[in-house]
Design a protein around this motif. Structure first.
Motif, PDB file in Angstrom:
ATOM      1  N   ARG A  85       0.852  -1.179   0.000  1.00  0.00           N
ATOM      2  CA  ARG A  85       0.000   0.000   0.000  1.00  0.00           C
ATOM      3  C   ARG A  85       0.894   1.238   0.000  1.00  0.00           C
ATOM      4  NH1 ARG A  85      -2.612  -3.163  -1.625  1.00  0.00           N
ATOM      5  NH2 ARG A  85      -4.596  -4.071  -0.929  1.00  0.00           N
ATOM      6  N   ALA A  86       0.789   1.985  -1.081  1.00  0.00           N
ATOM      7  CA  ALA A  86       1.646   3.164  -1.240  1.00  0.00           C
ATOM      8  C   ALA A  86       1.354   4.195  -0.157  1.00  0.00           C
ATOM      9  CB  ALA A  86       1.437   3.776  -2.622  1.00  0.00           C
ATOM     10  N   GLU A  87       2.388   4.888   0.256  1.00  0.00           N
ATOM     11  CA  GLU A  87       2.253   5.992   1.196  1.00  0.00           C
ATOM     12  C   GLU A  87       2.606   7.286   0.482  1.00  0.00           C
ATOM     13  OE1 GLU A  87       4.470   5.508   4.735  1.00  0.00           O
ATOM     14  OE2 GLU A  87       3.750   3.480   5.136  1.00  0.00           O
ATOM     15  N   GLY A  88       1.753   8.289   0.705  1.00  0.00           N
ATOM     16  CA  GLY A  88       2.039   9.587   0.110  1.00  0.00           C
ATOM     17  C   GLY A  88       1.809   9.598  -1.390  1.00  0.00           C
ATOM     18  N   GLY A  89       2.584  10.396  -2.077  1.00  0.00           N
ATOM     19  CA  GLY A  89       2.459  10.542  -3.517  1.00  0.00           C
ATOM     20  C   GLY A  89       3.610  11.378  -4.016  1.00  0.00           C
ATOM     21  N   SER A  90       3.361  12.154  -5.063  1.00  0.00           N
ATOM     22  CA  SER A  90       4.412  12.985  -5.648  1.00  0.00           C
ATOM     23  C   SER A  90       3.913  14.408  -5.856  1.00  0.00           C
ATOM     24  CB  SER A  90       4.870  12.417  -6.994  1.00  0.00           C
ATOM     25  OG  SER A  90       5.466  11.141  -6.849  1.00  0.00           O
ATOM     26  N   ALA A  91       4.841  15.333  -5.826  1.00  0.00           N
ATOM     27  CA  ALA A  91       4.584  16.716  -6.224  1.00  0.00           C
ATOM     28  C   ALA A  91       5.450  17.031  -7.428  1.00  0.00           C
ATOM     29  CB  ALA A  91       4.903  17.686  -5.085  1.00  0.00           C
ATOM     30  N   LEU A  92       4.943  17.884  -8.282  1.00  0.00           N
ATOM     31  CA  LEU A  92       5.696  18.324  -9.449  1.00  0.00           C
ATOM     32  C   LEU A  92       6.531  19.535  -9.053  1.00  0.00           C
ATOM     33  CD1 LEU A  92       6.210  18.022 -12.483  1.00  0.00           C
ATOM     34  CD2 LEU A  92       4.230  19.479 -12.884  1.00  0.00           C
ATOM     35  N   ALA A  93       7.833  19.455  -9.270  1.00  0.00           N
ATOM     36  CA  ALA A  93       8.750  20.542  -8.924  1.00  0.00           C
ATOM     37  C   ALA A  93       9.421  21.043 -10.201  1.00  0.00           C
ATOM     38  CB  ALA A  93       9.803  20.056  -7.936  1.00  0.00           C
ATOM     39  N   PHE A  94       9.523  22.350 -10.341  1.00  0.00           N
ATOM     40  CA  PHE A  94      10.236  22.874 -11.509  1.00  0.00           C
ATOM     41  C   PHE A  94      11.035  24.111 -11.149  1.00  0.00           C
ATOM     42  CE2 PHE A  94       6.132  25.087 -11.817  1.00  0.00           C
ATOM     43  CZ  PHE A  94       6.494  26.395 -12.122  1.00  0.00           C
ATOM     44  N   ASN A  95      12.080  24.336 -11.945  1.00  0.00           N
ATOM     45  CA  ASN A  95      12.964  25.491 -11.819  1.00  0.00           C
ATOM     46  C   ASN A  95      12.999  26.227 -13.146  1.00  0.00           C
ATOM     47  OD1 ASN A  95      14.014  24.800  -9.108  1.00  0.00           O
ATOM     48  ND2 ASN A  95      14.920  23.058 -10.172  1.00  0.00           N
ATOM     49  N   LEU A  96      13.417  27.472 -13.090  1.00  0.00           N
ATOM     50  CA  LEU A  96      13.487  28.299 -14.284  1.00  0.00           C
ATOM     51  C   LEU A  96      14.910  28.813 -14.492  1.00  0.00           C
ATOM     52  CD1 LEU A  96      10.348  30.594 -13.696  1.00  0.00           C
ATOM     53  CD2 LEU A  96      10.428  28.386 -14.877  1.00  0.00           C
ATOM     54  N   VAL A  97      15.303  28.924 -15.734  1.00  0.00           N
ATOM     55  CA  VAL A  97      16.491  29.686 -16.110  1.00  0.00           C
ATOM     56  C   VAL A  97      16.005  30.879 -16.908  1.00  0.00           C
ATOM     57  CG1 VAL A  97      18.659  29.708 -17.375  1.00  0.00           C
ATOM     58  CG2 VAL A  97      17.982  27.648 -16.112  1.00  0.00           C
ATOM     59  N   LEU A  98      16.357  32.069 -16.427  1.00  0.00           N
ATOM     60  CA  LEU A  98      15.872  33.312 -17.026  1.00  0.00           C
ATOM     61  C   LEU A  98      16.981  33.958 -17.845  1.00  0.00           C
ATOM     62  CD1 LEU A  98      14.100  34.701 -13.837  1.00  0.00           C
ATOM     63  CD2 LEU A  98      13.038  33.496 -15.745  1.00  0.00           C
ATOM     64  N   VAL A 133       5.933  13.249  -1.623  1.00  0.00           N
ATOM     65  CA  VAL A 133       5.213  14.032  -0.619  1.00  0.00           C
ATOM     66  C   VAL A 133       4.564  13.088   0.386  1.00  0.00           C
ATOM     67  CG1 VAL A 133       4.776  16.012  -2.111  1.00  0.00           C
ATOM     68  CG2 VAL A 133       3.149  14.120  -2.081  1.00  0.00           C
ATOM     69  N   ARG A 134       4.245  13.641   1.549  1.00  0.00           N
ATOM     70  CA  ARG A 134       3.645  12.836   2.617  1.00  0.00           C
ATOM     71  C   ARG A 134       2.208  12.467   2.293  1.00  0.00           C
ATOM     72  NH1 ARG A 134       6.641  16.812   5.464  1.00  0.00           N
ATOM     73  NH2 ARG A 134       8.318  15.927   6.748  1.00  0.00           N
ATOM     74  N   ARG A 135       1.485  13.379   1.641  1.00  0.00           N
ATOM     75  CA  ARG A 135       0.076  13.146   1.339  1.00  0.00           C
ATOM     76  C   ARG A 135      -0.170  13.430  -0.138  1.00  0.00           C
ATOM     77  NH1 ARG A 135      -2.835  16.946   3.466  1.00  0.00           N
ATOM     78  NH2 ARG A 135      -1.060  18.239   4.107  1.00  0.00           N
ATOM     79  N   ALA A 136      -0.797  12.478  -0.812  1.00  0.00           N
ATOM     80  CA  ALA A 136      -1.083  12.650  -2.238  1.00  0.00           C
ATOM     81  C   ALA A 136      -1.957  13.877  -2.453  1.00  0.00           C
ATOM     82  CB  ALA A 136      -1.784  11.406  -2.777  1.00  0.00           C
ATOM     83  N   GLY A 137      -1.715  14.572  -3.552  1.00  0.00           N
ATOM     84  CA  GLY A 137      -2.498  15.758  -3.881  1.00  0.00           C
ATOM     85  C   GLY A 137      -2.049  17.014  -3.181  1.00  0.00           C
ATOM     86  N   THR A 138      -0.896  16.957  -2.486  1.00  0.00           N
ATOM     87  CA  THR A 138      -0.367  18.122  -1.787  1.00  0.00           C
ATOM     88  C   THR A 138       1.057  18.405  -2.257  1.00  0.00           C
ATOM     89  OG1 THR A 138       0.725  16.974   0.067  1.00  0.00           O
ATOM     90  CG2 THR A 138      -1.668  17.336   0.231  1.00  0.00           C
ATOM     91  N   VAL A 139       1.646  19.465  -1.711  1.00  0.00           N
ATOM     92  CA  VAL A 139       3.067  19.746  -1.930  1.00  0.00           C
ATOM     93  C   VAL A 139       3.819  19.660  -0.602  1.00  0.00           C
ATOM     94  CG1 VAL A 139       2.717  21.117  -4.002  1.00  0.00           C
ATOM     95  CG2 VAL A 139       2.660  22.250  -1.782  1.00  0.00           C
ATOM     96  N   ASP A 140       3.318  18.828   0.299  1.00  0.00           N
ATOM     97  CA  ASP A 140       3.942  18.599   1.597  1.00  0.00           C
ATOM     98  C   ASP A 140       5.073  17.590   1.417  1.00  0.00           C
ATOM     99  OD1 ASP A 140       4.529  18.367   4.267  1.00  0.00           O
ATOM    100  OD2 ASP A 140       2.800  17.102   4.757  1.00  0.00           O
ATOM    101  N   LEU A 141       6.249  18.103   1.104  1.00  0.00           N
ATOM    102  CA  LEU A 141       7.379  17.252   0.732  1.00  0.00           C
ATOM    103  C   LEU A 141       7.815  16.351   1.885  1.00  0.00           C
ATOM    104  CD1 LEU A 141       9.639  19.803  -1.196  1.00  0.00           C
ATOM    105  CD2 LEU A 141       7.931  18.239  -2.134  1.00  0.00           C
ATOM    106  N   CYS A 142       8.227  15.133   1.532  1.00  0.00           N
ATOM    107  CA  CYS A 142       8.766  14.208   2.531  1.00  0.00           C
ATOM    108  C   CYS A 142      10.061  14.781   3.095  1.00  0.00           C
ATOM    109  CB  CYS A 142       9.039  12.844   1.918  1.00  0.00           C
ATOM    110  SG  CYS A 142       7.557  11.911   1.507  1.00  0.00           S
TER     111      CYS A 142
END
Length: 378
Positions: free
Chosen positions: A232-245, A328-337
């Protein structure tokens, strides 16, 4: 003939694990469904953090681990790593106060006295210090002046060419004898009489080994569930991105900019005459993690403008965006592990010899690789 170990996932954690397994004398084969160094490793923002922020929460284990592994990178790949001054404007919000940072820098100096061990003197990181508001504005005129109480000034190890560092790690893995295969997608496990024998590929080939380390980044949880029906999976993932300007950096220092209580820092720092900006997070469930909505890029630029003055940041200045998935700790959030996660599926009633690893930080990838191999008895 089979291998001793299969590593699934060709990000920094997977390649580091394959390298260290090969150095220990194991026959290891790494399988990556896309290209090596894609995903979160390819989108990394290039700072080898020494863990100063963990002193605020008194997480001394993670702090020391960060100091130790940053030093390891600086020893192993000195030609890829530079030192960069960073500046955080302080406005007296929460722990972001001059007195707190004076204490933090004193503790950092005492607890990381060995951080320059076996590193050439000219490359050692100097002790952090608190500077006046006037000096902050002199070094970074774009900083908001209202309420400014001073600034925290410290140095980090940075990687100007993130791809070159990753290529150097890959080269070490190859030299140690690891087999690294790109564009090789795993379909499922190969078993015999309930025992794990290896993996089947979508190409209908089989790769055999009695132990599998699933270190597939954002896809690790889904792959674990495919291999292990009781998992049983715990948590989920958040999408993280960076920019070069495509614009000159606003300061010769990197800037750590907070927007108030509860917000994550946004970093701006010089990168080859341009400006690197990171990191922005979005909840993620499914889809192409490289498809960043334009409105999300605009939201990040707006947040940077709100935290500075006089910075004309426009979306047409943005180079192609690099993105990846973080646990992330909880799916659908950006609460990073906050820490690496290690699962021994055999102990949970699943396949013996199957292990899942979710690494959270590039800097501490060597430590995660060692722990993964210890977990697998290697």
């Amino acid at each position: 003939m089979g291998h001793d170990l299969i590593v699934i996932g060709g990000g920094i954690h997977g390649v580091m694990t394959a390298w260290m397994a090969a150095e220990r004398g194991h026959d290891v084969c790494l399988l990556e469904k896309d290209r090596l160094g894609g995903g979160a490793s390819g989108a990394w923002y290039g700072i080898l953090h020494g863990g100063l922020r963990y002193l605020q929460s008194m997480d001394l284990r993670r702090y020391r681990q960060s100091v130790t592994e940053r030093r390891w990178f600086m020893r192993m790949f000195p030609e890829q790593i530079e030192t960069q001054a960073f500046l955080m404007p302080l406005y007296g919000q929460g722990l972001k106060r001059p007195g707190v940072f004076r204490a933090a820098f004193a503790a950092d100096a005492a607890l990381s006295a060995d951080r320059g061990h076996r590193i050439s003197r000219d490359r050692r990181l100097p002790r952090g210090r608190v500077i006046s508001g006037a000096e902050v504005l002199e070094r970074a005129p774009c900083v908001l002046a209202e309420g400014l109480q001073g600034g925290a000034l410290w140095h980090e190890a940075v990687v100007p060419d993130m791809d070159a560092l990753f290529a150097a790690v890959v080269a070490q893995a190859w030299a140690a004898g690891a087999t690294l295969r790109e564009r090789t997608e795993v379909a499922g496990p190969v078993t015999q009489d309930g025992r794990l024998m290896g993996v089947a590929l979508t190409s209908r080939e089989e790769v055999l080994a009695p132990k599998i380390l699933n270190i597939g980044g954002g896809g690790a949880e889904a792959l674990a569930a495919r291999f292990d029906p009781v998992y049983r999976a715990e948590g989920g993932s958040a999408l993280a991105f960076n920019l070069v300007l495509k614009r000159p950096p606003p300061s010769d220092c990197g800037l750590a900019l907070y927007g108030g209580a509860g917000t994550e820092a946004l970093f701006l720092y010089p990168l080859g005459g341009q400006t690197f900006a990171g990191t922005w997070y979005l909840p993620w469930k499914e889809g192409n993690p490289e498809a960043i909505p334009e409105e999300a890029v605009q939201a990040m630029l707006d947040a940077l403008r709100d935290r500075t003055r006089g910075l004309d940041l426009k979306i047409d200045q943005v180079e192609p965006v690099r993105a990846g998935l973080l646990p992330v700790r909880r799916a659908g959030t950006v609460d990073l592990c906050g820490a690496d996660r290690f699962v021994d599926h055999g102990k949970g009633g699943g396949l013996d010899g199957l292990y899942t690893v979710r690494g959270v930080k590039y800097t501490t990838a060597p430590a995660a690789a060692r722990q993964a191999l210890t977990l697998a008895g290697m």
